[in-house]
Design an enzyme around this catalytic site. Sequence first.
Site, PDB file in Angstrom:
ATOM      1  N   ASP A  26       0.858  -1.166   0.000  1.00  0.00           N
ATOM      2  CA  ASP A  26       0.000   0.000   0.000  1.00  0.00           C
ATOM      3  C   ASP A  26       0.910   1.238   0.000  1.00  0.00           C
ATOM      4  O   ASP A  26       2.089   1.150   0.355  1.00  0.00           O
ATOM      5  CB  ASP A  26      -0.880  -0.029   1.255  1.00  0.00           C
ATOM      6  CG  ASP A  26      -1.775   1.185   1.344  1.00  0.00           C
ATOM      7  OD1 ASP A  26      -2.455   1.493   0.357  1.00  0.00           O
ATOM      8  OD2 ASP A  26      -1.779   1.835   2.409  1.00  0.00           O
ATOM      9  N   ASP A  28      -0.142   5.094   0.837  1.00  0.00           N
ATOM     10  CA  ASP A  28      -0.331   6.094   1.880  1.00  0.00           C
ATOM     11  C   ASP A  28      -0.265   5.461   3.266  1.00  0.00           C
ATOM     12  O   ASP A  28      -0.963   4.498   3.542  1.00  0.00           O
ATOM     13  CB  ASP A  28      -1.698   6.776   1.694  1.00  0.00           C
ATOM     14  CG  ASP A  28      -1.587   8.263   1.874  1.00  0.00           C
ATOM     15  OD1 ASP A  28      -1.027   8.695   2.896  1.00  0.00           O
ATOM     16  OD2 ASP A  28      -2.036   8.998   0.979  1.00  0.00           O
TER      17      ASP A  28
HETATM   18 MG   LIG Z   1      -2.764   3.200   3.476  1.00  0.00          MG
END
Ligand SMILES: [Mg+2]
Length: 345
Positions: A26, A28
């Site tokens: 992932d 962010d």
């Molecule tokens: Mg995230």
Amino acid sequence: MSRSVRTRPEGSGQALSEAYDTALLDLDGVVYAGGNAIVHAVESLATARAGGMRLAYVTNNALRTPDTVAGHLTELGIPTDADDVITSAQAVARLISEQVPAGARVLVIGGEGLRVALRERGLVPVESADDDPAAVVQGFGGPDLPWGRFAEASYAVARGVPWFASNTDLTIPSGRGIAPGNGAAVEVVRIATGAEPQVAGKPLPPMHRETILRTGAERPLVVGDRLDTDIEGAFNGQVDSLLVLTGVTDGALLLAAPPQHRPTYVAADLRGMLTGQPEVVASGAGFRCGGWTATAGATGAPVLELEGDGDALDGLRALCAVAWTAAGEGSCALDGGKALARLGL
Ligand SMILES: [Mg+2]
């Protein structure tokens, strides 16, 4: 689902970057936050890659193209090709292409990332409900998306045109606070039409399938900061996951996680990819990890208790085992506040 319920984080004698062939990361809260690289991310990813692990970046944000995301990561000091980036726009474009005729027109409410992904699948983005679209797709459009776009989507959806959404994250973090995400935009059209979209993004299977198809991963490790997208997506895809605490999940959320939100491993940050993982073992009435032993209710109160010292993450792993075992298939109601404060988590 017939899978057994996870009741503690797993151990690993091998560094995770060696035990798994591909990291599905992932972005962010894992690699960057507010545009800047997260502490230890750049060097940890470089080391994992130098050791032979494939790195792929998996994002629910459909606004930016893989090219743009790869450029951003490269600027941060993480050399990345567009092929290493998988977006929910790509996942939803594939989903649409499987349900409409080749070369069909698709009404787009969203940004460039969505248009590029549709063209890649041979679909033709159009702008109006009057353009005879075979599908409607909604992806995050950023702050400049005009309100009239939701009306356009609503006209087509109300006529019965199949409706798709890249993802339904209700919020999106920005440098200035929490902004409405694509899920909020989807709600606008849902309110106007009463219809229900097909959704591609994490934690749903189309997104995981897209990452596996594009990376060819055989032993993937999902690496994320969010329990209800990254970790649940790994659970739904039946692959292992590493939770890092550099994003939105804190110790209290992790202790309260129901089965589909329990990661295989937990680490403070991406350095956790480069090491083995300590075993959590049953010990008396509780569980031990490293120098810490966790128990529940030893003093008669419904609280998690912790004794010992050492690495704070070991304490958290022991607490997870007690909390998840007590919760079974539910969510732990024991108070872990004091124990977590002792760990500084
Ligand atoms: Mg995230």
